[in-house]
Scaffold this active site. Structure first.
Site, PDB file in Angstrom:
ATOM      1  N   GLU A   1      32.908  41.542  56.091  1.00  0.00           N
ATOM      2  CA  GLU A   1      33.948  40.505  56.067  1.00  0.00           C
ATOM      3  C   GLU A   1      34.369  40.064  57.477  1.00  0.00           C
ATOM      4  OE1 GLU A   1      36.787  40.957  52.474  1.00  0.00           O
ATOM      5  OE2 GLU A   1      36.107  42.955  52.972  1.00  0.00           O
TER       6      GLU A   1
ATOM      7  N   VAL B   1      29.466  45.347  38.377  1.00  0.00           N
ATOM      8  CA  VAL B   1      28.931  46.435  39.194  1.00  0.00           C
ATOM      9  C   VAL B   1      29.334  46.153  40.631  1.00  0.00           C
ATOM     10  CG1 VAL B   1      26.829  47.645  39.884  1.00  0.00           C
ATOM     11  CG2 VAL B   1      27.019  46.686  37.566  1.00  0.00           C
TER      12      VAL B   1
ATOM     13  N   SER C   1      35.843  40.678  49.273  1.00  0.00           N
ATOM     14  CA  SER C   1      35.362  39.292  49.236  1.00  0.00           C
ATOM     15  C   SER C   1      34.244  39.105  48.209  1.00  0.00           C
ATOM     16  CB  SER C   1      34.886  38.824  50.617  1.00  0.00           C
ATOM     17  OG  SER C   1      35.968  38.738  51.499  1.00  0.00           O
TER      18      SER C   1
ATOM     19  N   GLU D   1      32.338  48.644  35.983  1.00  0.00           N
ATOM     20  CA  GLU D   1      33.513  48.385  35.144  1.00  0.00           C
ATOM     21  C   GLU D   1      33.137  47.559  33.924  1.00  0.00           C
ATOM     22  OE1 GLU D   1      36.431  47.877  39.018  1.00  0.00           O
ATOM     23  OE2 GLU D   1      36.549  46.426  37.391  1.00  0.00           O
ATOM     24  N   ALA D   2      33.842  47.816  32.834  1.00  0.00           N
ATOM     25  CA  ALA D   2      33.745  46.923  31.681  1.00  0.00           C
ATOM     26  C   ALA D   2      34.450  45.619  32.055  1.00  0.00           C
ATOM     27  CB  ALA D   2      34.424  47.557  30.480  1.00  0.00           C
TER      28      ALA D   2
ATOM     29  N   ILE E   1      36.791  42.575  31.823  1.00  0.00           N
ATOM     30  CA  ILE E   1      38.075  42.359  31.149  1.00  0.00           C
ATOM     31  C   ILE E   1      38.227  40.864  30.892  1.00  0.00           C
ATOM     32  CG2 ILE E   1      40.584  42.647  31.312  1.00  0.00           C
ATOM     33  CD1 ILE E   1      39.337  45.331  31.657  1.00  0.00           C
TER      34      ILE E   1
ATOM     35  N   GLY F   1      40.665  38.038  30.619  1.00  0.00           N
ATOM     36  CA  GLY F   1      42.072  37.813  30.937  1.00  0.00           C
ATOM     37  C   GLY F   1      42.215  36.869  32.106  1.00  0.00           C
TER      38      GLY F   1
ATOM     39  N   GLU G   1      43.498  35.837  35.825  1.00  0.00           N
ATOM     40  CA  GLU G   1      43.651  36.603  37.072  1.00  0.00           C
ATOM     41  C   GLU G   1      44.985  36.242  37.718  1.00  0.00           C
ATOM     42  OE1 GLU G   1      40.278  37.589  39.596  1.00  0.00           O
ATOM     43  OE2 GLU G   1      39.001  36.418  38.272  1.00  0.00           O
TER      44      GLU G   1
ATOM     45  N   ASP H   1      46.360  42.707  42.368  1.00  0.00           N
ATOM     46  CA  ASP H   1      45.671  41.766  41.469  1.00  0.00           C
ATOM     47  C   ASP H   1      45.558  42.349  40.064  1.00  0.00           C
ATOM     48  OD1 ASP H   1      45.335  40.453  43.869  1.00  0.00           O
ATOM     49  OD2 ASP H   1      43.184  40.827  44.010  1.00  0.00           O
TER      50      ASP H   1
ATOM     51  N   GLU I   1      43.004  45.502  41.330  1.00  0.00           N
ATOM     52  CA  GLU I   1      42.920  46.176  42.624  1.00  0.00           C
ATOM     53  C   GLU I   1      44.145  45.890  43.471  1.00  0.00           C
ATOM     54  OE1 GLU I   1      40.125  44.811  45.490  1.00  0.00           O
ATOM     55  OE2 GLU I   1      40.272  42.702  44.907  1.00  0.00           O
TER      56      GLU I   1
ATOM     57  N   SER J   1      45.401  31.151  52.160  1.00  0.00           N
ATOM     58  CA  SER J   1      45.074  32.283  51.287  1.00  0.00           C
ATOM     59  C   SER J   1      46.225  32.548  50.324  1.00  0.00           C
ATOM     60  CB  SER J   1      44.827  33.548  52.103  1.00  0.00           C
ATOM     61  OG  SER J   1      43.772  33.368  53.009  1.00  0.00           O
TER      62      SER J   1
END
Ligand SMILES: Nc1ncnc2c1ncn2[C@@H]1O[C@H](COP(=O)(O)OP(=O)(O)O)[C@@H](O)[C@H]1O
Ligand SMILES: [Mg+2]
Length: 383
Positions: free
Chosen positions: A30, A203, A210, A240-241, A243, A245, A247, A327, A340, A351
């Site tokens: 980054e 994954v 980022s 992770e599964a 989700i 939803g 954000e 988040d 996270e 931002s």
């Protein structure tokens, strides 16, 4: 300002204004994002109140004094900004009288560049946002903006962050961790664990940002390649599964003195259906039309209260200081799942973090000032 225009002020001699070392670039993937953040901060920081020393960290880890012209670091159409190693390497040295910047050029005597009162680390990713830099600054007994060693390390690591959140009673989504040893020893067992999660899968490298190295997987046959793509960034991988939803994000700012953390109005990121299915690197930085950021998010009043209080809890759960962006996914049945925490979130003027504070009554320049004041107010050492 060029290197030569820095007037050595002498270690420890109190300067009229606090001298702020703005640190950016760095060793992580980054790097360029950090430079763009620095462009915003160098442009907006209140120079009537602070003396600014811009320090760039090249990809090889070398620190040097760099241009303070924001245009040198802003995003250009043709190339990404990059800090190159300078002729002189700069270090921060602890002295009896205070902290001092010292420049070294090969074959020359070290040269003092004067005192530094506080560091503003505008670094994202490993070796900047993950506690390593913070440990170095603690060793030098210097004040710095943002989270300390442990909070930075936990906030960087998508595995331990979930462990801490769960222990604090926050809801996280289903996930599996694949360490380097597990992958090398028995990849089939790791794949079986990952494939047991509900598709689509996300994954991810455990310690990146980022959206780099992340793959959305819709067919288990894609898993090995996705894991290898994540491993190119970090030998530890989190699966992770997915989700379903919206954000939703909240900006958290440490309270002054012993006060509770302050939370902004929540914001929402809506990725426009079409080219991007999720908030990937292009949607974040390249394709301006791909994602719509809005603040305050259009949520029921109870959900706004809840997400703000969960964000403050997440901030305290990892022991964050200064600032963090937390988040969430807001599911169709009204649940708030933490995705996270970012202890050094994107910090350009456009931002989410600064935008959410601007919409909550604190403009960018004031926010930078507040963060520096929080760092100056905080004692060094164990706290
Ligand atoms: N479990 C998940 N379910 C649905 N979408 C996800 C999931 N994890 C990540 N995403 C998508 O990927 C983006 C980047 O993932 P994130 O974990 O936030 O990584 P980074 O630290 O790189 O921002 C998220 O903003 C979201 O759009
Ligand atoms: Mg993210």
């Amino acid at each position: 300002m060029t290197e030569n225009s820095i007037v050595p002020s002498g270690a420890g001699q109190p300067t009229a204004k606090p001298r702020v070392a703005v640190l950016f670039g760095g060793r992580s993937s980054e790097h360029a994002v950090s430079c763009v953040t620095a462009a915003g901060v160098l442009d907006a920081i209140d120079r009537d109140k602070y003396d600014v020393v811009p320090i760039g960290i090249a990809r090889n880890g070398q620190w040097s004094i760099v241009s303070e012209d924001p245009h040198a670091w802003s995003l250009r159409a043709t190339s990404l900004p990059e800090v190159l190693p300078g002729k002189e390497a700069v270090v921060i040295a602890a002295r009896d009288a205070g902290q001092e910047l010292v420049a070294h050029a090969p074959g020359e005597e070290p040269r003092s560049l004067g005192a530094v009162d506080v560091v503003l680390p505008l670094l994202h990713g490993p070796f900047g946002e993950d506690g390593t830099l913070q440990g170095m600054l603690e060793m030098a007994d210097i004040r710095y903006v943002g989270a300390g060693v442990l909070a930075s390390a936990v906030g960087m690591d998508k595995h331990y962050m979930k462990v801490v959140f769960e222990a604090a009673g926050l809801t996280v989504g289903p996930y599996e961790v694949i360490t380097d040893r597990q992958w090398q020893r028995d990849p089939e067992a790791a794949l079986t664990r990952a494939a047991a999660l509900e598709l689509p899968l996300f994954v991810k490298p455990a310690r990146a940002g980022s959206s780099m190295g992340i793959t959305r997987v819709t067919d288990p046959a894609q898993l090995p390649a996705a894991i290898e793509a994540a491993r190119a960034h970090d030998p530890k991988v989190v699966v992770e599964a997915g989700i379903t939803g919206r954000e939703i994000e909240v900006a958290v700012l440490q309270g002054r003195g012993f006060a509770e953390p302050r939370t902004s109005q929540p914001g929402e990121i809506a990725v426009q259906p079409g080219a991007h299915q999720w908030y990937d690197f292009e949607a974040k930085y390249v394709d301006g039309a791909a994602a719509q950021l809005s603040c305050p998010a259009d949520l029921p009043a109870e959900a706004i209260d809840e997400v703000r209080s969960l964000a403050a809890r997440a901030f305290d759960a990892v022991g964050a200081e200064g600032l963090s962006r937390v988040d969430f996914f807001y599911t169709p049945d009204g649940a708030l799942i933490v995705n996270e925490i970012n202890t050094m979130p994107g910090f350009t003027p456009v931002s989410m973090y600064p935008q959410m504070w601007a919409k909550s009554g604190m403009p960018y320049t004031e926010l930078i000032d507040e963060l520096i004041q929080l760092a100056l107010e905080r004692p060094t050492g164990l706290r």
